[in-house]
Every structure is written in C-alpha cells, then in structure tokens.
Enzyme design. Structure first.
Site, mmCIF file in Angstrom:
data_model
loop_
_atom_site.group_PDB
_atom_site.id
_atom_site.type_symbol
_atom_site.label_atom_id
_atom_site.label_comp_id
_atom_site.label_asym_id
_atom_site.label_seq_id
_atom_site.Cartn_x
_atom_site.Cartn_y
_atom_site.Cartn_z
ATOM 1 N N ASP A 161 -35.156 42.572 55.205
ATOM 2 C CA ASP A 161 -35.633 42.547 53.678
ATOM 3 C C ASP A 161 -37.058 42.591 53.825
ATOM 4 O O ASP A 161 -37.929 42.250 54.837
ATOM 5 C CB ASP A 161 -35.159 41.011 53.248
ATOM 6 C CG ASP A 161 -35.760 40.849 51.844
ATOM 7 O OD1 ASP A 161 -35.697 41.725 50.877
ATOM 8 O OD2 ASP A 161 -36.352 39.819 51.660
ATOM 9 N N ASP A 172 -39.810 41.586 50.810
ATOM 10 C CA ASP A 172 -40.443 40.541 50.063
ATOM 11 C C ASP A 172 -40.236 39.176 50.594
ATOM 12 O O ASP A 172 -38.808 38.823 50.603
ATOM 13 C CB ASP A 172 -40.037 40.761 48.521
ATOM 14 C CG ASP A 172 -40.678 41.992 48.148
ATOM 15 O OD1 ASP A 172 -41.818 42.288 47.537
ATOM 16 O OD2 ASP A 172 -39.587 42.739 47.838
#
Length: 281
Positions: free
Chosen positions: A75, A77
């Site tokens: 991922d 963020d």
C-alpha cells in the site's frame, strides 16, 4: 515454527525476558536488529512481554528465506509514505479535518471505501492541479526503511508492486523513484488545470488491490505463499489475505487481526531483518 523478534534497538533485558516467557532454549542473532528464539512456545503472556519490551515478533516456518518469495506488494498512504495524500490535498482547500475524518473511518473499516473516496474527492473540486505537486514535493516523505527494503527486495530478484486507493500522480512518481515493477491507483480527473472532484475509470478499492496482486502473481507463475503484502488499514485486508505473508505496518486493529506479522517498532526494512543479513539467511 521459529519465533523471531526485532526492534530498531533491541534491549537485551527485554530480549532475555521474552526468551524466558516463551520458554526458549537459546537466543540466536540473525541481524543487528533481529533474533531467533530457539524452541520458543506461543505461551500466554508472550505478546504482552514483546510489547512491554518494544519488540516486534513473528512466527516463521523453519528455514524460510527471502529468496523463497517472488513478489512484494505494498500500500502507499501511511505504509510506504508518511501521509494520507488526500488529507494533505484537502488541506489546500481548508477541508483537511472533514476529509481526514472520512479517511480514518474508512481505514478502520467503519464505512465503505468507495463511498469514502467519492465523498472525499468531491471536496477537492476546483483545486488547482499544482496542489498535487505541492504535496509531493513538500509534504510527502518515505516511511523509515522504505528505500532499504526496496533495494533489498530488488537485489533478491523479487518483483515489487505499489497498489493504492490513492492517486496515480503519486504512485507513478514513487514507482520511478524507487524502481517498482508495477503501480496501480486511482486517477483524478483534471479539466482546465483544476480537479473536477471526480475519479476517472474504475475505483481501486480493497478488492481491486487483491485482484492486481493475484494477476501479477499468476503472470509470474508464483504460488500464494511466495507473495508478501504490506498495508495499514481495512482497505488492505483482501490484499493481505491473498498473500502468503501479510505485514501490518503501524496498522489499524482491523488489519492486525489478519496479518502474519505486525511491525510497530521497526521500519519497513524490518521485513528484511526477519530473514537474515541483507534479507537472506
């Protein structure tokens, strides 16, 4: 299964206490930041002892090495980077508090990600596209250990993928900077130099993240157990479930429950330390 514990700066007293609690017969150093507790048992009090000593811990199959994997998926963020990009973009509009609240609810799994993204992006309507560059250049930083992790994975011949519910403006630049093999994210619609408050194409949500992982895995001819995935929130649950080794990085409780490993006291490069010097045992 072997118990491996690690931290940025391992306290010897805490390490010995965990060894005692887990009834380990010996302590073997793997790297300067990681140790294998030989013969350890998953006894009551082990998790609390590790937490009290500031130690991350994970159970690994005997002989597991970094070269056993072929794909790493992460991922963006709050995992690869230190911010939620959409919250910082919203700050340019004076809506950070409202957007951050929606972001947090989505990360905790309290509201649907697609709904949350649509609501948040709508608040960005009218913002100059230059605001994206402002966030990337002045607010975005890599989380500790990110560069070392990517370099170690690449040296080991492992393909890397960045997949995000965020935006392509950021993933494409990070792909170029860090050398990711693949990158997927949502594309913000821009008209006449301004954000329209809409996303182009299909939304990259949790299920889409898992689908991109599975597609790359199959194209590379890998088995699920040959994939590592890292994330921090509810939107990463399908991706971690599709991977053979899921890492929750400074994560929300909802993701920690499905992860094989939770990193709270080390950087992302702690993944390498699990498997030996330079990521290889």
């Amino acid at each position: 299964m072997n118990l491996v514990v690690l931290a940025e700066d391992v306290d010897s007293v805490a390490l010995k206490n965990v060894a005692k609690v887990s009834e380990a017969s010996a302590i073997e150093q793997i790297t300067t930041r990681s140790f294998r507790l030989v013969g350890a048992k998953p006894v009551e009090g082990l998790v609390a002892a590790c937490a009290a000593g500031g130690l991350d811990h994970v159970w690994l199959p005997e002989g597991r090495q970094l070269r056993d994997f072929g794909l790493f998926v992460t991922d963006m963020d709050s995992t690869l980077i230190n911010i939620e990009c959409i919250d910082e973009i919203a700050d340019m509009q004076g809506f950070k508090r409202e957007v951050a609240a929606i972001t947090e609810a989505a990360m905790q799994g309290e509201i649907d990600f697609r709904e949350s993204l649509t609501r948040r992006v709508a608040l960005l309507a009218g913002l100059p596209e230059s605001a994206l560059a402002e966030v990337f250049d002045h607010r975005l930083q890599l989380n500790p250990g990110a560069e070392r992790l990517l370099q170690g994975l690449q040296r080991a011949g492992i393909r890397t993928m960045l997949v995000s519910g965020g935006f392509t403006y950021f993933t494409e630049r990070l792909k170029s900077r860090l050398g990711f093999d693949y990158a997927w994210a949502n594309q913000l619609e821009v008209y006449d130099g301004k954000l329209t408050g809409k996303v182009l194409g299909d939304i990259v949500d949790g299920e889409a993240k898992a689908a991109h992982l599975e597609q790359a895995r199959d194209e590379l001819g890998l088995r699920p157990e040959q994939v590592i995935a890292a994330g921090d929130g509810a939107n990463d649950i399908p991706m971690l479930r599709a991977a053979g080794f899921g890492v929750a990085f400074h994560a929300k409780p909802v993701l920690r429950d499905v992860a094989h490993c939770c990193l709270d006291h080390t950087g992302l490069d702690g993944i390498l330390d699990l498997f030996g010097p330079g990521g290889e045992s």
